[in-house]
Scaffold this motif. Structure first.
Motif, PDB file in Angstrom:
ATOM      1  N   PRO A 133     -40.725  78.903  52.327  1.00  0.00           N
ATOM      2  CA  PRO A 133     -39.799  79.321  51.275  1.00  0.00           C
ATOM      3  C   PRO A 133     -40.553  79.706  50.005  1.00  0.00           C
ATOM      4  O   PRO A 133     -41.601  79.141  49.693  1.00  0.00           O
ATOM      5  N   LEU A 134     -40.016  80.686  49.309  1.00  0.00           N
ATOM      6  CA  LEU A 134     -40.556  81.072  48.008  1.00  0.00           C
ATOM      7  C   LEU A 134     -39.680  80.394  46.958  1.00  0.00           C
ATOM      8  O   LEU A 134     -38.497  80.705  46.838  1.00  0.00           O
ATOM      9  N   ILE A 135     -40.274  79.457  46.235  1.00  0.00           N
ATOM     10  CA  ILE A 135     -39.513  78.649  45.286  1.00  0.00           C
ATOM     11  C   ILE A 135     -40.057  78.861  43.880  1.00  0.00           C
ATOM     12  O   ILE A 135     -41.245  78.687  43.630  1.00  0.00           O
ATOM     13  N   ALA A 136     -39.159  79.259  42.974  1.00  0.00           N
ATOM     14  CA  ALA A 136     -39.511  79.431  41.567  1.00  0.00           C
ATOM     15  C   ALA A 136     -38.494  78.675  40.737  1.00  0.00           C
ATOM     16  O   ALA A 136     -37.284  78.831  40.927  1.00  0.00           O
ATOM     17  N   LYS A 137     -38.977  77.843  39.859  1.00  0.00           N
ATOM     18  CA  LYS A 137     -38.112  77.053  38.968  1.00  0.00           C
ATOM     19  C   LYS A 137     -37.084  76.242  39.758  1.00  0.00           C
ATOM     20  O   LYS A 137     -35.927  76.138  39.388  1.00  0.00           O
ATOM     21  N   GLY A 138     -37.530  75.709  40.906  1.00  0.00           N
ATOM     22  CA  GLY A 138     -36.676  74.849  41.712  1.00  0.00           C
ATOM     23  C   GLY A 138     -35.648  75.567  42.561  1.00  0.00           C
ATOM     24  O   GLY A 138     -34.841  74.919  43.224  1.00  0.00           O
ATOM     25  N   GLU A 139     -35.675  76.896  42.576  1.00  0.00           N
ATOM     26  CA  GLU A 139     -34.703  77.677  43.343  1.00  0.00           C
ATOM     27  C   GLU A 139     -35.420  78.550  44.366  1.00  0.00           C
ATOM     28  O   GLU A 139     -36.464  79.137  44.083  1.00  0.00           O
ATOM     29  N   VAL A 140     -34.846  78.638  45.557  1.00  0.00           N
ATOM     30  CA  VAL A 140     -35.403  79.500  46.597  1.00  0.00           C
ATOM     31  C   VAL A 140     -35.063  80.949  46.260  1.00  0.00           C
ATOM     32  O   VAL A 140     -33.905  81.292  46.036  1.00  0.00           O
ATOM     33  N   CYS A 141     -36.097  81.800  46.217  1.00  0.00           N
ATOM     34  CA  CYS A 141     -35.873  83.211  45.899  1.00  0.00           C
ATOM     35  C   CYS A 141     -36.293  84.122  47.046  1.00  0.00           C
ATOM     36  O   CYS A 141     -36.272  85.335  46.916  1.00  0.00           O
TER      37      CYS A 141
END
Length: 64
Positions: A17-25
């Protein structure tokens, strides 16, 4: 599995998973036509690429 998996003769798959700022993007997916046996160094590099991709996607989302 994605459509066409067998038609393309892929044998191995790794997805993170690509996770940025705690969210999957998104998801970074690697397909290979031979047996893939990633070691810890390879997996660490994949995670690094994923982290950089997630940051880039997040930054691009904020530009528009």
């Amino acid at each position: 599995m994605p459509l066409g998996w067998q038609m393309k003769k892929f044998v191995s798959y790794v997805g993170i998973p690509l996770i940025a700022k705690g969210e999957v993007c998104g998801v970074l997916e690697v397909f290979h036509r031979t047996l893939l046996a990633p070691d810890l160094e390879w997996l660490a590099f994949l995670k690094l690429l994923g982290n950089q991709a997630a940051i880039s996607i997040d930054n691009a989302d904020h530009v528009h």
